[in-house]
Design a protein around this motif. Structure first.
Motif, PDB file in Angstrom:
ATOM      1  N   UNK A 295      -4.855   0.975 -11.736  1.00  0.00           N
ATOM      2  CA  UNK A 295      -3.312   0.765 -12.159  1.00  0.00           C
ATOM      3  C   UNK A 295      -3.291  -0.750 -12.649  1.00  0.00           C
ATOM      4  N   UNK A 296      -2.515  -0.916 -13.629  1.00  0.00           N
ATOM      5  CA  UNK A 296      -2.664  -2.155 -14.227  1.00  0.00           C
ATOM      6  C   UNK A 296      -0.895  -2.525 -14.479  1.00  0.00           C
ATOM      7  N   UNK A 297      -0.751  -3.789 -14.749  1.00  0.00           N
ATOM      8  CA  UNK A 297       0.436  -3.990 -14.901  1.00  0.00           C
ATOM      9  C   UNK A 297       0.871  -3.528 -16.372  1.00  0.00           C
ATOM     10  N   UNK A 298       2.306  -3.476 -16.665  1.00  0.00           N
ATOM     11  CA  UNK A 298       3.028  -3.213 -17.977  1.00  0.00           C
ATOM     12  C   UNK A 298       3.394  -4.264 -18.264  1.00  0.00           C
ATOM     13  N   UNK A 299       4.121  -4.380 -19.712  1.00  0.00           N
ATOM     14  CA  UNK A 299       4.628  -5.708 -20.119  1.00  0.00           C
ATOM     15  C   UNK A 299       5.802  -6.292 -19.518  1.00  0.00           C
ATOM     16  N   UNK A 300       5.850  -7.544 -19.886  1.00  0.00           N
ATOM     17  CA  UNK A 300       7.142  -8.551 -19.594  1.00  0.00           C
ATOM     18  C   UNK A 300       7.715  -8.506 -18.197  1.00  0.00           C
ATOM     19  N   UNK A 301       6.768  -8.480 -17.548  1.00  0.00           N
ATOM     20  CA  UNK A 301       7.382  -8.468 -15.731  1.00  0.00           C
ATOM     21  C   UNK A 301       7.957  -7.151 -15.422  1.00  0.00           C
ATOM     22  N   UNK A 302       7.609  -6.073 -15.900  1.00  0.00           N
ATOM     23  CA  UNK A 302       8.031  -4.896 -15.555  1.00  0.00           C
ATOM     24  C   UNK A 302       6.994  -4.331 -14.407  1.00  0.00           C
ATOM     25  N   UNK A 303       7.406  -3.487 -13.710  1.00  0.00           N
ATOM     26  CA  UNK A 303       6.668  -3.125 -12.320  1.00  0.00           C
ATOM     27  C   UNK A 303       5.242  -2.675 -12.786  1.00  0.00           C
ATOM     28  N   UNK A 304       4.150  -2.619 -11.891  1.00  0.00           N
ATOM     29  CA  UNK A 304       2.904  -2.148 -12.206  1.00  0.00           C
ATOM     30  C   UNK A 304       3.124  -0.501 -12.684  1.00  0.00           C
ATOM     31  N   UNK A 305       2.281  -0.338 -13.776  1.00  0.00           N
ATOM     32  CA  UNK A 305       2.306   1.049 -13.998  1.00  0.00           C
ATOM     33  C   UNK A 305       1.029   1.637 -14.059  1.00  0.00           C
ATOM     34  N   UNK A 306       0.841   3.023 -14.159  1.00  0.00           N
ATOM     35  CA  UNK A 306      -0.483   3.575 -14.198  1.00  0.00           C
ATOM     36  C   UNK A 306      -0.960   3.408 -15.718  1.00  0.00           C
TER      37      UNK A 306
ATOM     38  N   UNK B 207      -0.692  13.373  -9.767  1.00  0.00           N
ATOM     39  CA  UNK B 207      -0.666  11.986  -9.232  1.00  0.00           C
ATOM     40  C   UNK B 207       0.737  11.201  -9.400  1.00  0.00           C
ATOM     41  N   UNK B 208       1.144  10.522  -8.359  1.00  0.00           N
ATOM     42  CA  UNK B 208       2.338   9.777  -8.374  1.00  0.00           C
ATOM     43  C   UNK B 208       2.250   8.529  -9.506  1.00  0.00           C
ATOM     44  N   UNK B 209       3.310   8.368 -10.031  1.00  0.00           N
ATOM     45  CA  UNK B 209       3.161   7.232 -10.813  1.00  0.00           C
ATOM     46  C   UNK B 209       4.239   6.038 -10.318  1.00  0.00           C
ATOM     47  N   UNK B 210       4.447   6.002  -9.125  1.00  0.00           N
ATOM     48  CA  UNK B 210       5.269   4.844  -8.576  1.00  0.00           C
ATOM     49  C   UNK B 210       6.730   4.791  -8.734  1.00  0.00           C
ATOM     50  N   UNK B 211       7.242   3.740  -8.570  1.00  0.00           N
ATOM     51  CA  UNK B 211       8.748   3.621  -9.064  1.00  0.00           C
ATOM     52  C   UNK B 211       8.816   2.375  -9.735  1.00  0.00           C
ATOM     53  N   UNK B 212      10.172   2.466 -10.277  1.00  0.00           N
ATOM     54  CA  UNK B 212      10.622   1.087 -11.101  1.00  0.00           C
ATOM     55  C   UNK B 212      11.321   0.286 -10.235  1.00  0.00           C
ATOM     56  N   UNK B 213      11.629  -1.049 -10.723  1.00  0.00           N
ATOM     57  CA  UNK B 213      12.713  -1.700 -10.023  1.00  0.00           C
ATOM     58  C   UNK B 213      13.940  -0.881 -10.217  1.00  0.00           C
ATOM     59  N   UNK B 214      14.930  -1.483  -9.087  1.00  0.00           N
ATOM     60  CA  UNK B 214      16.251  -0.998  -9.199  1.00  0.00           C
ATOM     61  C   UNK B 214      17.075  -1.832 -10.324  1.00  0.00           C
ATOM     62  N   UNK B 215      18.231  -0.886 -10.890  1.00  0.00           N
ATOM     63  CA  UNK B 215      19.070  -1.525 -11.753  1.00  0.00           C
ATOM     64  C   UNK B 215      20.359  -0.974 -11.584  1.00  0.00           C
ATOM     65  N   UNK B 216      21.423  -1.726 -11.793  1.00  0.00           N
ATOM     66  CA  UNK B 216      22.630  -1.367 -11.729  1.00  0.00           C
ATOM     67  C   UNK B 216      23.385  -0.516 -12.556  1.00  0.00           C
ATOM     68  N   UNK B 217      24.194   0.350 -12.171  1.00  0.00           N
ATOM     69  CA  UNK B 217      24.834   1.529 -13.132  1.00  0.00           C
ATOM     70  C   UNK B 217      26.273   0.642 -13.299  1.00  0.00           C
ATOM     71  N   UNK B 218      26.656  -0.174 -14.437  1.00  0.00           N
ATOM     72  CA  UNK B 218      27.893  -0.733 -14.402  1.00  0.00           C
ATOM     73  C   UNK B 218      28.966   0.049 -15.229  1.00  0.00           C
TER      74      UNK B 218
END
Length: 161
Positions: A1-12, A26-37
């Motif tokens: 695994x390696x980090x994606x760009x600009x502070x995004x969660x780690x990605x495969x 293979x699971x790819x993990x989870x992103x950060x939470x985001x609000x639905x406004x």
């Protein structure tokens, strides 16, 4: 695994057809939470012309079937495109195209002001010629505090390394 760009969660990270083919299951993990406004819901309503009151009229929606405004199903589906590059990254890719989606489902509503995130899993992959692969990634849009997801979609991409 390696980090994606600009502070995004780690990605495969996948760097070849063989790596994608080997990743089925293979699971790819989870992103950060985001609000639905409500603003996001309204922007989607304006863009698509879908101004149904369950989406855009907070006062009326309070007494409706969901107790509040809910995101359009297709808004929730469209966020798979936001989550996918946070979950997986391809290096050495010459070209990638969206090929389509399979098995789109909306098991539960996404209420306004809820938090969502994407999780992913590689569910299928098959070679295309010598340098290509068709990959199916299942994106599940989780809703914080809910057992059922807001959306589950199998996204299909064609990748050429």
């Amino acid at each position: 695994m390696s980090a994606t760009t600009s502070g995004a969660p780690a990605g495969v990270v996948f760097d070849s057809v063989a790596a994608v083919l080997a990743a089925v299951g293979q699971p790819l993990g989870e992103t950060s939470w985001m609000p639905i406004t409500q603003a996001r819901i309204q922007q989607f309503a304006d863009a698509t012309g879908d101004q149904q009151w369950i989406h855009v009229d907070p006062e009326r929606a309070r007494s409706g079937p969901f107790g509040a405004c809910v995101a359009h199903g297709y808004l929730t589906l469209s966020l798979a495109n936001l989550f996918l590059p946070q979950l997986v990254r391809y290096e050495g890719l010459r070209m990638g195209v969206n090929y389509g989606c399979d098995k789109v489902r909306f098991p539960a509503p996404v209420r306004v002001d809820s938090n969502i995130r994407g999780s992913g899993e590689v569910v299928a992959a098959s070679a295309i010629g010598d340098d290509g692969v068709q990959v199916t990634v299942r994106i599940t849009v989780q809703v914080q505090g809910q057992d059922k997801p807001g959306c589950v979609v199998d996204t299909i991409s064609r990748l050429y390394f």
